[in-house]
Design an enzyme around this catalytic site. Structure first.
Site, PDB file in Angstrom:
ATOM      1  N   ASP A 117       1.044   2.759   3.738  1.00  0.00           N
ATOM      2  CA  ASP A 117       0.208   3.847   3.208  1.00  0.00           C
ATOM      3  C   ASP A 117       1.078   5.082   2.934  1.00  0.00           C
ATOM      4  OD1 ASP A 117      -1.949   5.228   2.252  1.00  0.00           O
ATOM      5  OD2 ASP A 117      -2.934   5.509   4.186  1.00  0.00           O
ATOM      6  N   HIS A 167      -5.467  -0.196   5.670  1.00  0.00           N
ATOM      7  CA  HIS A 167      -5.142   0.634   6.845  1.00  0.00           C
ATOM      8  C   HIS A 167      -6.192   0.617   7.957  1.00  0.00           C
ATOM      9  CE1 HIS A 167      -7.602   3.254   4.401  1.00  0.00           C
ATOM     10  NE2 HIS A 167      -6.615   3.762   3.692  1.00  0.00           N
ATOM     11  N   ASN A 207      -4.765   6.097  -7.205  1.00  0.00           N
ATOM     12  CA  ASN A 207      -5.265   7.486  -7.175  1.00  0.00           C
ATOM     13  C   ASN A 207      -4.231   8.478  -7.712  1.00  0.00           C
ATOM     14  OD1 ASN A 207      -3.628   7.212  -4.859  1.00  0.00           O
ATOM     15  ND2 ASN A 207      -4.875   8.576  -3.616  1.00  0.00           N
ATOM     16  N   HIS A 217       1.560   5.157  -2.227  1.00  0.00           N
ATOM     17  CA  HIS A 217       1.102   6.125  -3.230  1.00  0.00           C
ATOM     18  C   HIS A 217       2.336   6.770  -3.840  1.00  0.00           C
ATOM     19  CE1 HIS A 217      -3.124   6.051  -1.767  1.00  0.00           C
ATOM     20  NE2 HIS A 217      -2.550   5.805  -0.609  1.00  0.00           N
ATOM     21  N   HIS A 244     -10.994   1.047   1.217  1.00  0.00           N
ATOM     22  CA  HIS A 244     -10.737   2.161   2.129  1.00  0.00           C
ATOM     23  C   HIS A 244     -12.065   2.341   2.873  1.00  0.00           C
ATOM     24  CE1 HIS A 244      -9.257   6.437   2.940  1.00  0.00           C
ATOM     25  NE2 HIS A 244     -10.517   6.453   3.330  1.00  0.00           N
ATOM     26  N   ARG A 273       3.237   9.243  -6.952  1.00  0.00           N
ATOM     27  CA  ARG A 273       2.292  10.201  -7.556  1.00  0.00           C
ATOM     28  C   ARG A 273       2.417  10.316  -9.063  1.00  0.00           C
ATOM     29  NH1 ARG A 273      -1.171  10.244  -3.295  1.00  0.00           N
ATOM     30  NH2 ARG A 273      -0.241  11.176  -1.437  1.00  0.00           N
ATOM     31  N   HIS A 308       3.411  14.096   0.341  1.00  0.00           N
ATOM     32  CA  HIS A 308       2.811  15.399   0.019  1.00  0.00           C
ATOM     33  C   HIS A 308       3.876  16.468   0.187  1.00  0.00           C
ATOM     34  CE1 HIS A 308      -1.284  14.037  -0.445  1.00  0.00           C
ATOM     35  NE2 HIS A 308      -1.223  13.392   0.708  1.00  0.00           N
ATOM     36  N   HIS A 349       0.830  -1.214   0.000  1.00  0.00           N
ATOM     37  CA  HIS A 349       0.000   0.000   0.000  1.00  0.00           C
ATOM     38  C   HIS A 349       0.860   1.259   0.000  1.00  0.00           C
ATOM     39  CE1 HIS A 349      -3.943   1.929   1.620  1.00  0.00           C
ATOM     40  NE2 HIS A 349      -3.210   2.847   1.011  1.00  0.00           N
ATOM     41  N   ASP A 401      -8.724   3.317  -3.149  1.00  0.00           N
ATOM     42  CA  ASP A 401      -8.128   3.884  -1.933  1.00  0.00           C
ATOM     43  C   ASP A 401      -7.939   5.406  -1.994  1.00  0.00           C
ATOM     44  OD1 ASP A 401      -6.827   3.549   0.707  1.00  0.00           O
ATOM     45  OD2 ASP A 401      -5.174   4.467  -0.379  1.00  0.00           O
TER      46      ASP A 401
HETATM   47  O1  DOR Z   1      -3.825   9.568   4.393  1.00  0.00           O
HETATM   48  C1  DOR Z   1      -4.081   9.129   3.274  1.00  0.00           C
HETATM   49  N1  DOR Z   1      -3.472   9.603   2.168  1.00  0.00           N
HETATM   50  N2  DOR Z   1      -5.011   8.188   3.166  1.00  0.00           N
HETATM   51  C2  DOR Z   1      -5.446   7.760   1.989  1.00  0.00           C
HETATM   52  O2  DOR Z   1      -6.281   6.877   1.962  1.00  0.00           O
HETATM   53  C3  DOR Z   1      -4.950   8.379   0.743  1.00  0.00           C
HETATM   54  C4  DOR Z   1      -3.617   8.935   0.920  1.00  0.00           C
HETATM   55  C5  DOR Z   1      -3.137   9.818  -0.217  1.00  0.00           C
HETATM   56  O3  DOR Z   1      -3.309   9.451  -1.381  1.00  0.00           O
HETATM   57  O4  DOR Z   1      -2.563  10.863   0.072  1.00  0.00           O
END
Ligand code: DOR
Length: 427
Positions: free
Chosen positions: A308, A235, A97, A65, A182, A67, A312, A63, A155
């Site tokens: 997870d 999660h 996503n 992400h 999710h 980008r 960012h 799991h 998710d």
């Molecule tokens: O905290 C999170 N950030 N939970 C999620 O389910 C998505 C993820 C994200 O893509 O930033």
């Protein structure tokens, strides 16, 4: 060229091996695992001295992400894979996503080809359950599997529509891949940015109650007896949800779940001071939930650990708490945070490794996660003893959004090996 990893303490939960073993790699595969000193050292063999270190199957994170495509300023497949390698992960599964969403063959193929060109670890795509993650129409699940997806998920968002989720489970059964939910009832969390409780009240922030998770897990489990299919709860964070999964497993229903390290190392108290690095979805919960999460780890209700990893940028985090993006980076802190559960005697070191290696591979039916003879040589070597303090500015990830700055921990990755080649080495 053959490589011998010698003098290490090998822990391979899938093969129930835990002891002083040396390991020989030949052409990217594991050729031999023998008691210490038993493998002949010829001059053409490269030696890796793992004296004092743990040798384990490569960690696997189902799991993350990354980008790419769409938000490469936060993370690319390349930088994400470097972060993974630095955290000891040899395989990661990337959530859909992105922008555009991975809901069709061409995006899956793009991710796979980018990974082939730029990634230093195995990158496995997860396809969207619904087109555009909109929760309205199912994606073409057969096409996604044919293109290389290893599971389905929306998710970041739940599949709210019960009829759609019912059909997703039915179809996913045909393709023999799990649906990763999710679990969140959006009507209950609308406008919320942290756990609902005493801290949210004191901070004047709208809360997200645990019931939002419990109800969705309950609904999805209720759909299983007639649909079949495999449900994997992403999660997990609420104690109620852990109880529901425990009961469903006792009935023999095909449900599994994962936990992120932040959900067993932090409580909602971390949001005090409006630290946006303590904002994630699902949110950090209250102490009783954390205790129930730990109990779920102890008794095996919780199958494995997944980070997870949600990178960012500062522009997404240095804003008012209620406006900040949800999520934290997790790949480079997973091992030391998991070892905290060993320190607390919640799980053994062997179980910790099991939850980072064998279990995720078993549940997603991947042919990895052990140090068996003939298996691909994906291996993690780490020092479990040396203490250090976490410094996010040193992360390989393009983003540094971590609430663990300054934490004193143990567990340092020394070397990460993928396909028999060293992709990360700690100097
Ligand atoms: O905290 C999170 N950030 N939970 C999620 O389910 C998505 C993820 C994200 O893509 O930033």
């Amino acid at each position: 060229m053959r490589t011998l990893i010698k003098n290490g303490h090998l822990i391979d939960p899938g093969n129930k091996k835990n002891g002083e073993f040396d390991l020989l790699i030949n052409k990217g595969k594991i050729e031999a695992v023998e008691p210490r000193g038993k493998i002949n050292e010829t001059s053409d063999i490269e030696i890796i001295d793992a004296n004092g270190a743990i040798v384990s199957p490569g960690f696997c994170d189902m799991h993350v992400h990354f980008r790419e495509p769409g938000h490469e300023y936060k993370e690319t497949i390349e930088t994400g894979s470097q972060s993974a390698a630095a955290g000891g992960f040899t395989t990661v599964a990337v959530m859909p996503n992105t922008e555009p969403v991975n809901d069709n063959r061409s995006i899956t193929e793009l991710i796979i080809s980018q990974a082939k060109e730029t990634a230093i670890v195995n990158v496995l795509p997860i396809g969207a359950i619904t087109k555009g993650l909109k929760g309205e129409t199912l994606s073409d699940m057969g096409e996604l599997k044919a293109a290389g997806c290893i599971g389905y998920s929306d998710d970041g968002r739940p599949v709210s529509d019960s009829e759609l989720m019912r059909r997703a489970l039915e179809y996913s059964k045909m393709f023999d891949l799990p649906c990763i939910q999710h679990s969140e009832v959006l009507e209950l969390t609308r406008g919320g940015s942290m756990n609902e409780g005493i801290v949210s009240t004191e901070l004047g922030l709208k809360g997200m109650p645990t019931e939002a998770e419990d109800i969705m897990v309950h609904r999805d489990i209720s759909l299983l007896p007639k649909t079949g299919g495999r449900l994997h709860v992403a999660h997990i964070s609420s104690g109620g949800a852990v109880d529901l999964v425990r009961q469903a497993k006792a009935k023999g229903l095909p449900v599994t779940c994962e936990v992120a390290p932040h959900h067993f190392t932090l409580t909602h108290e971390a949001c005090r001071g409006y630290d946006t690095n303590a904002k994630m979805s699902p949110p950090l919960r209250a102490e009783p939930d954390i205790e129930m999460i730990k109990e779920g780890m102890r008794d095996g209700t919780i199958d494995f650990i997944a980070t997870d990893h949600a990178p960012h940028d500062l522009v997404d985090k240095q804003v008012e708490f209620s406006k900040a993006c949800f999520g934290i980076v997790g790949l480079e802190t997973a091992l030391p945070l998991t070892l905290k559960m060993v320190d607390e005697k919640i799980i053994s070191l062997e179980k910790a490794i099991d939850m980072l290696t064998f279990q995720p591979n078993r549940i997603f039916r991947l042919d990895k996660g052990t140090l068996g003879i003939g298996k691909v040589a994906d291996i993690t070597i780490f020092d479990e003893k040396t203490k250090y303090s976490i410094d996010p500015s040193k992360f390989k990830s393009r983003s540094k959004n971590s609430p663990y700055k300054g934490w004193k921990v143990r567990g340092k990755i020394l070397r990460t090996i993928v396909n028999g080649k060293t992709v990360f080495k700690n100097n």
